[in-house]
Design an enzyme around this catalytic site. Sequence first.
Site, short mmCIF file in Angstrom:
data_model
loop_
_atom_site.label_atom_id
_atom_site.label_comp_id
_atom_site.label_asym_id
_atom_site.label_seq_id
_atom_site.Cartn_x
_atom_site.Cartn_y
_atom_site.Cartn_z
N SER A 1 32.83 32.18 41.62
CA SER A 1 32.79 32.30 43.08
C SER A 1 33.04 30.92 43.69
CB SER A 1 31.41 32.77 43.54
OG SER A 1 31.25 32.59 44.93
N TYR B 1 22.52 31.84 43.00
CA TYR B 1 23.89 32.38 42.84
C TYR B 1 24.88 31.26 42.52
CZ TYR B 1 28.02 35.19 44.08
OH TYR B 1 29.22 35.86 44.07
P1 NAP Z 1 29.46 44.82 44.41
O1 NAP Z 1 30.37 45.56 45.30
O2 NAP Z 1 28.04 44.60 44.80
O3 NAP Z 1 29.50 45.54 42.96
C1 NAP Z 1 28.78 44.99 41.90
C2 NAP Z 1 29.01 45.80 40.65
O4 NAP Z 1 28.27 45.15 39.59
C3 NAP Z 1 28.49 47.23 40.74
O5 NAP Z 1 29.35 48.12 40.08
C4 NAP Z 1 27.14 47.14 40.01
O6 NAP Z 1 26.75 48.34 39.37
C5 NAP Z 1 27.46 46.10 38.96
N1 NAP Z 1 26.23 45.47 38.45
C6 NAP Z 1 25.37 44.67 39.13
N2 NAP Z 1 24.35 44.34 38.33
C7 NAP Z 1 24.57 44.94 37.13
C8 NAP Z 1 23.85 45.00 35.92
N3 NAP Z 1 22.69 44.35 35.75
N4 NAP Z 1 24.37 45.73 34.90
C9 NAP Z 1 25.54 46.39 35.05
N5 NAP Z 1 26.26 46.38 36.18
C10 NAP Z 1 25.77 45.66 37.21
O7 NAP Z 1 30.02 43.35 44.08
P2 NAP Z 1 31.48 42.71 44.32
O8 NAP Z 1 31.51 42.15 45.67
O9 NAP Z 1 32.54 43.67 43.88
O10 NAP Z 1 31.39 41.48 43.30
C11 NAP Z 1 31.92 41.51 41.99
C12 NAP Z 1 31.84 40.12 41.39
O11 NAP Z 1 32.57 39.21 42.21
C13 NAP Z 1 30.42 39.57 41.31
O12 NAP Z 1 30.26 38.81 40.13
C14 NAP Z 1 30.33 38.67 42.52
O13 NAP Z 1 29.37 37.66 42.34
C15 NAP Z 1 31.73 38.12 42.57
N6 NAP Z 1 32.12 37.62 43.88
C16 NAP Z 1 32.16 38.44 44.95
C17 NAP Z 1 32.53 37.93 46.20
C18 NAP Z 1 32.60 38.78 47.43
O14 NAP Z 1 32.86 38.21 48.50
N7 NAP Z 1 32.44 40.08 47.35
C19 NAP Z 1 32.84 36.56 46.31
C20 NAP Z 1 32.79 35.75 45.19
C21 NAP Z 1 32.43 36.29 43.97
P3 NAP Z 1 26.30 49.66 40.24
O15 NAP Z 1 27.55 50.13 40.93
O16 NAP Z 1 25.83 50.63 39.20
O17 NAP Z 1 25.24 49.18 41.16
#
Ligand code: NAP
Length: 254
Positions: A149, A162
């Site tokens: 990130s 984080y």
């Molecule tokens: P999101 O929409 O909240 O989705 C997170 C996913 O991770 C969900 O499918 C969730 O499972 C799964 N998950 C979380 N904890 C878990 C665990 N303990 N075991 C198995 N699965 C788990 O997140 P996102 O925004 O797509 O983010 C994806 C990645 O990108 C993350 O690593 C995040 O830190 C990174 N990121 C995101 C952003 C942003 O702006 N969105 C920016 C920088 C980095 P469930 O569906 O079953 O809950």
Amino acid sequence: MANFQPMRLTFNNRIALVTGAGRGIGKSIAMSLASEGVHVICVSRSASSCGPVAQSIVDNGGQAEALALDVSRPEEVEAAAKQLLEKYGTIDILINNAGITRDGLMLRMKNEDWDAVLQTNLNSVFYWCRALAHPMARKRWGRIINISSVSGLMGNAGQVNYSASKAGVIGVTKTLARELASRNITVNAVAPGFIETDMTADLGDSVQQALLQNIPLKRLGQPEDIANMCTYLSSEESGYITGQVFTVDGGMVM
Ligand code: NAP
């Protein structure tokens, strides 16, 4: 010109495992890889999120399966990896994308919030890499992509846990790139900026407007913006790229 073909990505019937594939960025990565003919194992915490993603890939003619488990629990990761390796021999492409936030200022942060974020975002990356790298090494082919990130690059007030986890992911990426290069396994990180998913859905309008001030491309990212980069890094054509961090953030960090 004679040596050049139009750029197309090659995947040679690879098998990929994408964590956090139930929603947001992971779902988009899973769909993108599946559209390239990759067999995708969609991992998320709950079957109700990874199940429909895998089903929709299959309904559209792709190959996928759902696997519900908690990536922060080493025993669950190891048991699942053992079963998958018995079934497939190797997993070619590993995308460590599952992640959570538990934001708060450092002075008030509870140990549980620190531990939960480090365990899910960083330790899980180590568990999956350790479980799957050996068969990749034997096959002399592998791609590992870890989702970091911009918070891991520049820090972010209110996200000490984080940011630490995402900076840690970069350290893991660079070290494994060196350890695994001789086995033709590339290891890279992708650092998204602000991407429109459930994780960022709670930001109010005023916060979003303030964010846009710092994004030269003047929009929040979409999950597909990250999936495009991950798909390229998973392909045959990216084989000379390892140990890098690719920032996909509309120009926020330069
Ligand atoms: P999101 O929409 O909240 O989705 C997170 C996913 O991770 C969900 O499918 C969730 O499972 C799964 N998950 C979380 N904890 C878990 C665990 N303990 N075991 C198995 N699965 C788990 O997140 P996102 O925004 O797509 O983010 C994806 C990645 O990108 C993350 O690593 C995040 O830190 C990174 N990121 C995101 C952003 C942003 O702006 N969105 C920016 C920088 C980095 P469930 O569906 O079953 O809950």
